[in-house]
Design a protein around this motif. Sequence first.
Motif, PDB file in Angstrom:
ATOM      1  N   TYR A 136      -6.488   2.684  11.145  1.00  0.00           N
ATOM      2  CA  TYR A 136      -7.458   1.439  11.417  1.00  0.00           C
ATOM      3  C   TYR A 136      -8.446   1.503  12.397  1.00  0.00           C
ATOM      4  CZ  TYR A 136     -10.328  -2.806  10.656  1.00  0.00           C
ATOM      5  OH  TYR A 136     -11.367  -3.987  11.235  1.00  0.00           O
ATOM      6  N   LEU A 137      -7.747   1.786  13.519  1.00  0.00           N
ATOM      7  CA  LEU A 137      -8.687   2.066  14.690  1.00  0.00           C
ATOM      8  C   LEU A 137      -9.133   3.043  14.798  1.00  0.00           C
ATOM      9  CD1 LEU A 137      -6.406   1.137  17.235  1.00  0.00           C
ATOM     10  CD2 LEU A 137      -8.027  -0.410  16.778  1.00  0.00           C
ATOM     11  N   LYS A 138      -9.186   4.287  14.004  1.00  0.00           N
ATOM     12  CA  LYS A 138      -9.620   5.288  13.432  1.00  0.00           C
ATOM     13  C   LYS A 138     -11.091   5.414  12.307  1.00  0.00           C
ATOM     14  CE  LYS A 138      -5.956   8.369  15.018  1.00  0.00           C
ATOM     15  NZ  LYS A 138      -5.275   9.502  14.664  1.00  0.00           N
ATOM     16  N   GLY A 139     -11.029   4.078  11.464  1.00  0.00           N
ATOM     17  CA  GLY A 139     -11.402   3.998  10.453  1.00  0.00           C
ATOM     18  C   GLY A 139     -11.501   4.234   9.244  1.00  0.00           C
ATOM     19  N   HIS A 157      -4.486   0.011   2.300  1.00  0.00           N
ATOM     20  CA  HIS A 157      -5.248   0.769   3.543  1.00  0.00           C
ATOM     21  C   HIS A 157      -5.515   2.112   2.785  1.00  0.00           C
ATOM     22  CE1 HIS A 157      -0.874   2.638   1.550  1.00  0.00           C
ATOM     23  NE2 HIS A 157      -0.180   2.212   2.449  1.00  0.00           N
ATOM     24  N   ALA A 158      -5.189   2.803   2.458  1.00  0.00           N
ATOM     25  CA  ALA A 158      -5.675   4.145   1.743  1.00  0.00           C
ATOM     26  C   ALA A 158      -5.662   3.988   0.013  1.00  0.00           C
ATOM     27  CB  ALA A 158      -6.072   5.174   2.580  1.00  0.00           C
ATOM     28  N   PRO A 212       2.590  -6.587   2.798  1.00  0.00           N
ATOM     29  CA  PRO A 212       0.655  -6.343   3.372  1.00  0.00           C
ATOM     30  C   PRO A 212       0.843  -5.216   4.395  1.00  0.00           C
ATOM     31  CG  PRO A 212       1.160  -8.306   3.077  1.00  0.00           C
ATOM     32  CD  PRO A 212       2.394  -7.748   2.853  1.00  0.00           C
ATOM     33  N   PHE A 213      -0.578  -4.664   4.091  1.00  0.00           N
ATOM     34  CA  PHE A 213       0.075  -4.140   5.746  1.00  0.00           C
ATOM     35  C   PHE A 213      -0.514  -4.249   6.682  1.00  0.00           C
ATOM     36  CE2 PHE A 213      -4.464  -0.865   7.326  1.00  0.00           C
ATOM     37  CZ  PHE A 213      -3.573  -0.378   8.365  1.00  0.00           C
ATOM     38  N   ARG A 233      -8.605  -3.389   5.610  1.00  0.00           N
ATOM     39  CA  ARG A 233      -8.372  -4.414   6.646  1.00  0.00           C
ATOM     40  C   ARG A 233      -6.906  -4.791   5.900  1.00  0.00           C
ATOM     41  NH1 ARG A 233     -12.744  -8.317   7.194  1.00  0.00           N
ATOM     42  NH2 ARG A 233     -11.204  -9.174   8.817  1.00  0.00           N
ATOM     43  N   GLY A 234      -6.046  -4.565   4.916  1.00  0.00           N
ATOM     44  CA  GLY A 234      -5.422  -4.804   4.335  1.00  0.00           C
ATOM     45  C   GLY A 234      -5.560  -5.427   3.231  1.00  0.00           C
ATOM     46  N   PRO A 235      -4.547  -5.442   1.763  1.00  0.00           N
ATOM     47  CA  PRO A 235      -4.975  -6.229   1.065  1.00  0.00           C
ATOM     48  C   PRO A 235      -5.636  -7.208   1.151  1.00  0.00           C
ATOM     49  CG  PRO A 235      -2.678  -6.797   1.386  1.00  0.00           C
ATOM     50  CD  PRO A 235      -3.208  -6.114   2.486  1.00  0.00           C
TER      51      PRO A 235
END
Length: 811
Positions: free
Chosen positions: A674-677, A634-635, A665-666, A681-683
Amino acid sequence: MTIDEILARAGAGGRLSEAQALALADCADLRPLMLVAARLRDAVHGKLVSYSRKVFIPLTQLCRDVCHYCTFAHPPRPGEPAYLDAEQVLEIARAGARAGCHEALFTLGDKPELRYGAAREALVRLGHQTTLSYLAEMAGLVLRETGLLPHVNPGVMTRTDIDRLRAVSVSQGIMLESASERMRRRGGPHFGSPDKDPAARLATIRAAGEAAVPFTSGILIGIGETRRERIESLLALRDLHDQYGHLQEIIIQNFRAKPGTRMVHAPEPALDDHQAPPNLKPGALAEMIGAGINDWGGVSPVTPDHVNPEAPWPALDRLAERTASAGKLLVERLAIYPAYACEVDRWVDPALRPAVLRTIDAQGLARTNDWVPGADVEPPPTFTLRAGSPLSRNAGEGADPRITVAGEAGDNILAGIFEKATAGEALGEAEIVRLFQARGADFDAVCHAADELRRRVNGEIVSYVVTRNINYTNVCYFRCQFCAFSKGKLSENLRGRPYDLDLPEIRRRVEEAWDRGATEVCLQGGIHPEYTGATYLAICRAIKDAVPDIHVHAFSPLEIWQGAKTLGRAVPDFLRELEAAGLSSLPGTAAEVLDDEVRAVICPDKIKTAEWLEVMAMAHAAGLRSTVTIMYGHADRYEHWARHLLRIRALQQRTGGFTEFVPLPFVPMETPIYLKGRARRGPTYREAVLMHAVARLVLHPVITNIQTSWVKMGSGGAAACLEAGANDLGGTLMNESITRAAGAVHGQEMPPESMEALVLSLGRTPRQRTTLYADAPPARRAASFAAPRLVEPVNTPARRYERRQQSAAAD
């Protein structure tokens, strides 16, 4: 200093002074320079040579400059539009998107409106006063309509121009070409070209640094400059990069003598002068790699090089083959280089950050396939690791997906890491990061080493447990940004309605699970604001009252910590109460990534790394075993994954309480972050498989069971992980809520029949186990096959919280 002393200093990582750098202009034998340059490149980039898959958009070929070697720019032509219109721009960009490009490179002349009335008139018709204003509109259009990331090369710019273009492009560039004023004198190649003033170009590059724009520059060689002047130009660029750190690449481009130009008869530079763009010296790619380059620049499968149309791009498969023949692996990047893509908050405008994050892996290189954890997407094309293996890869995930050339297998560094890991020695953070960076043949080697170690430790047995997940509430007062399951603030609520299971429903689910052969129930939920430690104790008692022999695998360290706090108990005392009430072991969730730099982004109000580890240590001291997880992709970056593994290894060496390691995995699709950008997109598939392999190597011999999640990996991905170090398929689950809330589609149950069919397809032996890895009792195993269908579960509505949501929505 002698040349040998200068090269020794450079080779040791020392910074050369201006005088030392200039002394290299007199070096007649280039072989020692190339050797040092290649070693410096390898120290940073290893085997990787990158490129950007791009489409070229020649917005206008009008230019106010009259460079004496250029065939790109020309005066206005009757019947020929001065600028591409929006539809023409989009037609080119869409073709690039269909061909898998990530970058839209806008090429154009410099401020033609200052020279040609035709350009001014065309701009008025387009609704603009300047070429740069029109460029900003078209770059924004391409970004919105196609998702391609614009890179712009518009010539000399002011800080205002750069700021405006930063909002619609991930990177910008201008070739310095030469810092020599001599090139602008009468008879020189830049005579009559006001924008080729070195001071103006350097001012543009400086302004880009002040604006934190990832920037491309470089020099043009062979236009009459001396070797000393080339080095002076490079030093000018180095000085600016020292101040701002924004020069993501330096291009060394060779002059080409072109018909129709004043310099048609000028000699082109020899190979000894070193060029990089692969279409300009296609027969000398190995020599360029030997001279220290690490990037081929932009390569387009769609459009020609409009600046050098006589030199076609090499096909990507041929470029990969030639790169591999030089001992390197071709990988794909974005217009923005990996180091900058990994720091989007600093280097990318907020409007473009989501687009960058969606298209990179944890190293900052480009994602090259559509696989996402939990999604209904097949793994990338397969290759055989060993006879019968289904392990899948994508040429190192970075190369063209059709390319299978991987270069030579492994290297001495990897071999040393494998030897150390299989001997049970602790690896260092840098060594673990090196494993996560493996691509191509190195990826194969890591997976093979992990699988051989798995075979030595676990044999050919693949275990699984018949269990039922019971998520007792989705009401939660924490605001974890990766979670789509919990129902807290209305703005974070994504799927489903708030519920809070009553004890009769929990008992019913436990009894049904027992009837279907379960040996375990796994309980986790949101941190309900009205829950106390007494709630968790009541749940345990209710389960044991219903089915005394079932194993209660429940409550993450977060729930233990919160439950103890609400009762005013010390954690060890609360753990003893839970154990007396029937708790048997703990799931090692809420770990996410055990690094507070990451937790500050994804779960800032959750327990910190040290607190999670402390609760687990106390549970182990109380005799309670646990699993341990990582939720990644993710981050985070590879160094965070390495620290996580090292921290759980250290705790396991102290306590011995972890039964297994479970990579999760995310799953991004419905999550707030994710929806907030603000998340990837996961690993990637490569990273997800590698996590299992690297974990096997890093955690040996202290944790011997590596589990793969079929819910997140899918059956094909889970099979690949079982061939890359994993030995356990996890649980049958019966009900799966948390991952499905995030958007996963792989189902709520994998019954024993399916588990064993998957294992047998790999030539391995299935084993039904208990939570603590004993063989499942024969009666339990018999009951688990051909089990009756599940009764539709009832999620007891949390009416109070539902009313609050409806009221907030009405407001």
